[in-house]
Design a protein around this motif. Sequence first.
Motif, PDB file in Angstrom:
ATOM      1  N   ASN A   1       0.930  -0.897   0.050  1.00 15.26           N
ATOM      2  CA  ASN A   1      -0.092  -0.134   0.150  1.00 15.26           C
ATOM      3  C   ASN A   1       0.810   1.397   0.452  1.00 15.26           C
ATOM      4  OD1 ASN A   1      -3.389  -0.227   0.443  1.00 15.26           O
ATOM      5  ND2 ASN A   1      -2.537  -1.682   1.475  1.00 15.26           N
ATOM      6  N   VAL A   2       1.579   1.424   0.890  1.00 11.21           N
ATOM      7  CA  VAL A   2       3.324   2.791   1.282  1.00 11.21           C
ATOM      8  C   VAL A   2       3.530   2.321  -0.606  1.00 11.21           C
ATOM      9  CG1 VAL A   2       4.526   3.590   2.047  1.00 11.21           C
ATOM     10  CG2 VAL A   2       2.687   2.297   3.348  1.00 11.21           C
TER      11      VAL A   2
ATOM     12  N   ARG B   1       1.735   6.242   3.566  1.00 13.82           N
ATOM     13  CA  ARG B   1       1.396   6.345   2.118  1.00 13.82           C
ATOM     14  C   ARG B   1       1.047   7.481   1.592  1.00 13.82           C
ATOM     15  NH1 ARG B   1      -3.713   2.733   0.028  1.00 13.82           N
ATOM     16  NH2 ARG B   1      -5.092   4.689   1.041  1.00 13.82           N
TER      17      ARG B   1
END
Length: 361
Positions: free
Chosen positions: A96-97, A147
């Motif tokens: 995600n990040v 993120r």
Amino acid sequence: MSRLRIQARLAARGVDVDLAVDEGRVLAVLGPNGVGKSTLLSLVAGLLRPDCGRICLGDVVLADTDAGTFVAPHRRGVALLSQQALLFPHLTVAANVAYGPRCAGLSRSAARAAADRWLAAVEATDLAERKPAQLSGGQAQRVALARALATEPRLLLLDEPLSALDVTAAPAMRRLLRTMLRARRRTAIIVTHDLLDALAVADDVAVIEDGRVVEHGPAREVLTTPRSDFAARIAGINLVAGRIVRPGTIRTAWGTEISGTGDLEPGTDAVALCRPSAVAVFTTIPHGSPRNMVPVSIAEMEVHGETVRIRADTQPDGGTGLAADVTATAVADLELEPGATAYFVVKAQEVQLYPAGAVSG
């Protein structure tokens, strides 16, 4: 340069704003529901087009209706963090990040290195291989912040980032935001309903009413000497200045010690903050579990609906007198009146300790 200047009108939502955020400053935007706070963020992020006006970030024109300019959201260098983390459920935390850096053209290994760096910055390294469904609300919001920052935005927008967190997760996230924004001199706008968010995180405060900015200035100034109706209603947070004498305890210049939560080193100039609603009032010295107790002389009492705000005399250092919100029944039962002596009592877990610079405005 990342100074933001926005002059924009959106008639359908009754918004007409004229506002600036200097580079490296954090602006808290306050106001009642439905007055245009989130609309302001959407205009800056490029999710809404203004009917007329101009929005600039540094020397880049993001929108200019006269010139027909409108930069797409993904090209603005702006990141938006909302109430919900909105993580991709099928990806791990690390993925995600890393998503933003990958979209920016970084290699898989470089993007993963960036993700690892930002997860460490938000103290979430141990979550890297989890899926979003395995995270608590506070953990998910930390990952969402990582993120957002991994895209290296010139401007960070936060829309009620703590409102969905429980009372145990919110203080830790608030301290993290203060470190990531103020300590690192990031340009940011945070929309919030919580006075503690504004005092602890923001340099400046803008109050919006009916789609227009009615008050704008340093956070401490706006929130301690409000000029707008809304700011006046929410002002009144208790603030006591002093120095950390041992972990979790602040001592004022006149010798009063107050315990609270916050990881500060002894010798740090600090402030203790708590809401008037967390303060109990006694007319005799209370006994029982350890709590903060401050003897006061009552200066004034104000009725706010079903609540009475008891305001003590000015603090010895000139700070605004402490306040407690109690019921009218309690006022009658305790026979409280101006000039009377009372004891303000508050539990340590209701007190937040912050570096003095965090709320200096």
